[in-house]
Scaffold this motif. Structure first.
Motif, PDB file in Angstrom:
ATOM      1  N   PRO A 326       0.779  -1.150  -0.027  1.00  0.00           N
ATOM      2  CA  PRO A 326      -0.152   0.063  -0.081  1.00  0.00           C
ATOM      3  C   PRO A 326       0.732   1.253  -0.171  1.00  0.00           C
ATOM      4  CG  PRO A 326      -0.883  -1.531   1.598  1.00  0.00           C
ATOM      5  CD  PRO A 326       0.603  -2.081   1.265  1.00  0.00           C
ATOM      6  N   CYS A 327       0.682   2.018  -1.082  1.00  0.00           N
ATOM      7  CA  CYS A 327       1.223   3.510  -0.944  1.00  0.00           C
ATOM      8  C   CYS A 327       0.248   4.579  -1.299  1.00  0.00           C
ATOM      9  CB  CYS A 327       2.458   3.600  -1.978  1.00  0.00           C
ATOM     10  SG  CYS A 327       2.016   2.778  -3.744  1.00  0.00           S
ATOM     11  N   ALA A 328      -1.122   4.085  -1.278  1.00  0.00           N
ATOM     12  CA  ALA A 328      -2.287   5.035  -0.921  1.00  0.00           C
ATOM     13  C   ALA A 328      -3.286   4.749   0.050  1.00  0.00           C
ATOM     14  CB  ALA A 328      -2.934   5.121  -2.523  1.00  0.00           C
ATOM     15  N   ILE A 329      -3.388   5.137   1.281  1.00  0.00           N
ATOM     16  CA  ILE A 329      -4.028   4.490   2.281  1.00  0.00           C
ATOM     17  C   ILE A 329      -4.955   5.644   2.718  1.00  0.00           C
ATOM     18  CG2 ILE A 329      -3.654   3.630   4.601  1.00  0.00           C
ATOM     19  CD1 ILE A 329      -0.937   2.901   3.835  1.00  0.00           C
ATOM     20  N   ASP A 330      -6.313   5.323   3.092  1.00  0.00           N
ATOM     21  CA  ASP A 330      -7.208   6.014   3.973  1.00  0.00           C
ATOM     22  C   ASP A 330      -7.631   5.299   5.188  1.00  0.00           C
ATOM     23  OD1 ASP A 330      -7.350   8.462   2.679  1.00  0.00           O
ATOM     24  OD2 ASP A 330      -9.263   7.989   1.638  1.00  0.00           O
ATOM     25  N   LYS A 331      -7.200   5.351   6.331  1.00  0.00           N
ATOM     26  CA  LYS A 331      -7.785   4.836   7.564  1.00  0.00           C
ATOM     27  C   LYS A 331      -7.931   5.850   8.781  1.00  0.00           C
ATOM     28  CE  LYS A 331      -3.090   3.714   9.017  1.00  0.00           C
ATOM     29  NZ  LYS A 331      -2.052   2.586   9.479  1.00  0.00           N
TER      30      LYS A 331
END
Length: 730
Positions: A326-331
């Motif tokens: 993952p290098c694009a993460i929304d959390k």
């Protein structure tokens, strides 16, 4: 008969001797063509790990350089110096490698603890040494303490190719020099052993120099029966997207196993080892950086101490590249808040996306404690209702909705219950909470359990671990009764069969002011919208990259769903007309199969039951990495410059490390005019935590919210920069 018997025995004895001679000849030929080579599982040293001085440490109170003269029978590399620390005290300690003309070949600072025992210090790069040449391994003790045994070097000490010289082989051994700064040690007293040693690796395929003739002043090495190192074959690597890799190989005899690795092929500073002898070897490296190429050498050593390195020193190392991660993460809430919900979705305060409820109450009120749409009253004259940044706490009071809600409604809320008398949240028939019917999550007299409660005298335990921490609760009002859910579970924790056909108010109630309090953070009241969408921010990979699999997680109760679509582009503005249209993703883990710098996702949430909503909690999009990411990681892995003496520059310590909770940054600086900036970067070089305006001499706790993994702290004061690698564990 006697003569015949003697003749027979002689022939037999001669045959045995001839056979043994042939075997020895063959072994000598093999040894000549296969000289001892490679890098040991642990660096070769003069002294054993169990060797130690028996006399108390000397403490002259004056800075001193102490050393030992040694030679190697093979060309090789000195990785570092080790010395025996005889006193439990701190101070400045530096290690050195000298030649006999007084040239300093290497220096490194000891930054470890102050305990007694052997201390190892590695040079920044290995130092080449020549066979049959005298060198001096030494260390500088600023406090003036050191270990000493005298007499000692009346005979030499030999271990493998290394030999600590006897006094007289090349002048006296056991050398020292009193000086305020590191100085070539050329003084001597007796045949003193100051317990200094080397970390040595013989070159692969280097010829072994002839062993010097044994004299009364030297002890020769014991005869070596096995001179063949193990043979390595079947080397395989199995990188995983979670930042780990399995490195396997086989040896033709039982041997130990070790690996040295790093992101730079010229400096393999990281290591792992397995000391149990075996012929099949499997070393599992973890906490690596996805998308980055690592370089490595493997080492095996047999029971006789013969070692082999593959590839040999001087040849290019092997490598493996970790797959995309993952290098694009929304959390996190702040990440999701950077996106855009439409009229059918809502971003909750705790960082999740849901369908838009009929009522979404965050209890934020700048002018009054109780927000619009709610009323409040005291049970006791000393009762209080407090609003602390959107968290309502009731103590001897209750808060209730101005409106009533009809059958089929559902409430979901985040609350912190404590063990106290009559703490309850739920539905009631009247504002005053005096009559039935009512249905609540709560407790009457405290007994360690939280209950699903109703006015028909039903009380079903929801558990004993629901106090003193925030949990998410849901009460679904069905035609035949009520279902209770905890923390997003899809299976109800309790069901109360009590039909209620009249409208009811919502209550938040704590009856007694003299015990613990009840707090509520937010509440949603269904029905929910049947559909809605959420569009993320534009993620920037920093350069063109290959995007891979997309995954998401959350809750999808029966009748609900979450679907994804992806758009990509090479500009920062997804609305400038150059981006692709949104492409639907058919299933979890499907590859985006796109090549771009920027990416954006759109999540569509749906429900067929307006009393429940799907909940989107996080999204991750893999990528294979790019050159910019690799440079950021390599820069972050670079060690900081040597810490200057107190009062002359910036000194940084981070403890504990690794940590399962928080880290504490301690800084000391001689510059009181500039404040400190702290950045915490993940393995892709992204800043995940930031603090500024910190005092030059102070401490800060940070990292409590970091997920397990490897991070890098960057501490800035003006133009001065220090980095420390930290590890967060579960």
């Amino acid at each position: 008969m006697l003569r015949k018997s003697l003749s027979y025995d002689c022939r037999k004895h001669f045959s045995v001797l001839l056979f043994a001679s042939m075997i020895l000849s063959i072994q000598s030929t093999i040894a000549a063509n296969n000289p001892v080579s490679g890098k040991p599982l642990r660096d070769t040293t003069i002294f054993q790990a169990t060797d130690a001085p028996t006399a108390p440490a000397v403490d002259d109170g004056m800075p001193i350089e102490l050393g030992v003269k040694f030679r190697s029978a093979q060309n090789g590399q000195v990785n570092g110096i080790r010395f025996y620390k005889g006193a439990a005290k701190g101070g400045k300690y530096l290690v050195h490698l000298w030649n006999t003309t007084g040239t300093k070949l290497g220096e490194a600072a000891f930054t470890g603890d102050s305990t007694i025992g052997w201390k190892e210090v590695l040079f920044e790069k290995p130092i080449e040494i020549k066979a049959s040449t005298t060198y001096i391994a030494a260390y500088f003790s600023g406090p003036g303490d050191y270990a000493s045994t005298n007499p000692f070097f009346t005979k030499g000490v030999v271990n493998g190719p290394l030999r600590a010289l006897a006094t007289g082989d090349d002048g006296p051994n056991g050398v020292y020099k009193y000086a305020d700064a590191p100085t070539f040690p050329d003084d001597n007293y007796g045949s003193n052993n100051y317990w200094v040693d080397v970390l040595f690796i013989p070159d692969a395929n280097a010829p072994v120099a002839a062993t010097p003739t044994t004299t009364d002043n030297a002890t020769a090495a014991a005869p070596v029966k096995d001179t063949l190192p193990p043979a390595i074959s079947n080397v395989h690597t199995a990188p995983n997207p979670d930042g780990s890799v399995a490195v396997t190989w086989t040896t033709n005899e039982n041997a130990d196993a070790a690996i040295r690795y790093d992101v730079s092929p010229d400096s393999l500073t990281l290591h792992m080892e397995e000391t149990s002898p075996a012929t099949s070897h499997n070393l599992h490296l973890t906490k690596l950086t996805p998308g980055i190429t690592y370089y490595f050498r493997i080492i095996s050593k047999d029971a006789a101490g013969n070692t082999i390195v593959k590839p040999t020193i001087g040849a290019p190392p092997l490598s493996f590249k970790l797959p995309e991660a993952p290098c694009a993460i929304d959390k996190a809430p702040e990440e999701l808040n950077a996106g855009t919900p439409d009229v059918g979705t809502l971003i909750t305060a705790d960082g999740a996306v849901t369908l838009q409820p009929m009522v979404s109450e965050e209890f934020a009120s700048a002018l009054t404690t109780i927000p619009a749409g709610w009323k409040g009253a005291r049970y006791n004259t000393d009762g209080t209702t407090v609003n602390n940044k959107g968290v309502i706490t009731v103590s001897g009071t209750h808060m209730f909705s101005e409106n009533t809600y009809e059958p089929g409604s559902s409430i979901e809320f985040a609350a912190t219950f404590t063990e106290g008398n009559y703490q309850n949240i739920g539905f009631s028939i009247d504002e005053g909470f005096n009559n039935g019917p009512w249905v609540m999550v709560g407790e009457a007299a405290p007994d360690g359990n939280l209950y699903a409660r109703a006015s028909n005298n039903t009380a079903i335990s929801l558990g004993t671990r629901l106090f003193d921490a925030q949990h998410r609760f849901q009460i679904k009002w069905n035609p035949g009764g009520f279902e209770f859910y905890i923390d997003g579970d899809t299976k109800p924790a309790a069901v109360i069969n009590m039909p209620v056909k009249t409208n009811m108010f919502i209550q938040v109630s704590d009856y007694v002011s003299s015990d613990n309090n009840l707090s509520i953070d937010w509440m949603h009241v269904a029905p929910y919208a049947l559909t809605g969408s959420f569009t993320s921010r534009a993620f920037d990979a920093g350069d063109i990259t290959d995007w891979g699999a997309i995954t998401w997680h959350g809750d999808t109760p029966a009748g609900t769903s979450i679907s994804m679509a992806i758009s990509t582009g090479n500009t920062a503005d997804p609305n400038d007309g150059s981006w692709t249209s949104f492409k639907p993703i058919n299933a979890q883990g499907e590859s985006v199969a796109a090549n771009s710098r920027f990416i954006q996702y759109k999540a569509t949430l749906k429900t067929t039951d307006n009393k429940v909503t799907p909940v989107l909690k996080g999204v991750a999009i893999n990528c294979k990495g790019n050159g910019r990411m690799r440079e950021q990681v390599k820069e972050a892995l670079k060690p900081s410059a040597e810490t200057p003496p107190p009062g002359t520059g910036l000194s940084v310590k981070v403890m504990p490390n690794p940590s399962s909770d928080y880290f504490e940054l301690a800084t000391t600086s001689g510059n009181n005019d500039k404040t400190i900036i702290l950045n915490v970067l993940d393995s892709y070089g992204r800043i995940v935590e930031h603090h500024q305006g910190l005092p030059p001499n102070g401490s800060l706790q940070f990292g409590q919210s970091l997920a397990p993994g490897t991070y890098f702290t960057e501490v800035l004061q003006g133009a001065t920069r220090k980095t420390v690698k930290i590890i967060k564990v579960k």
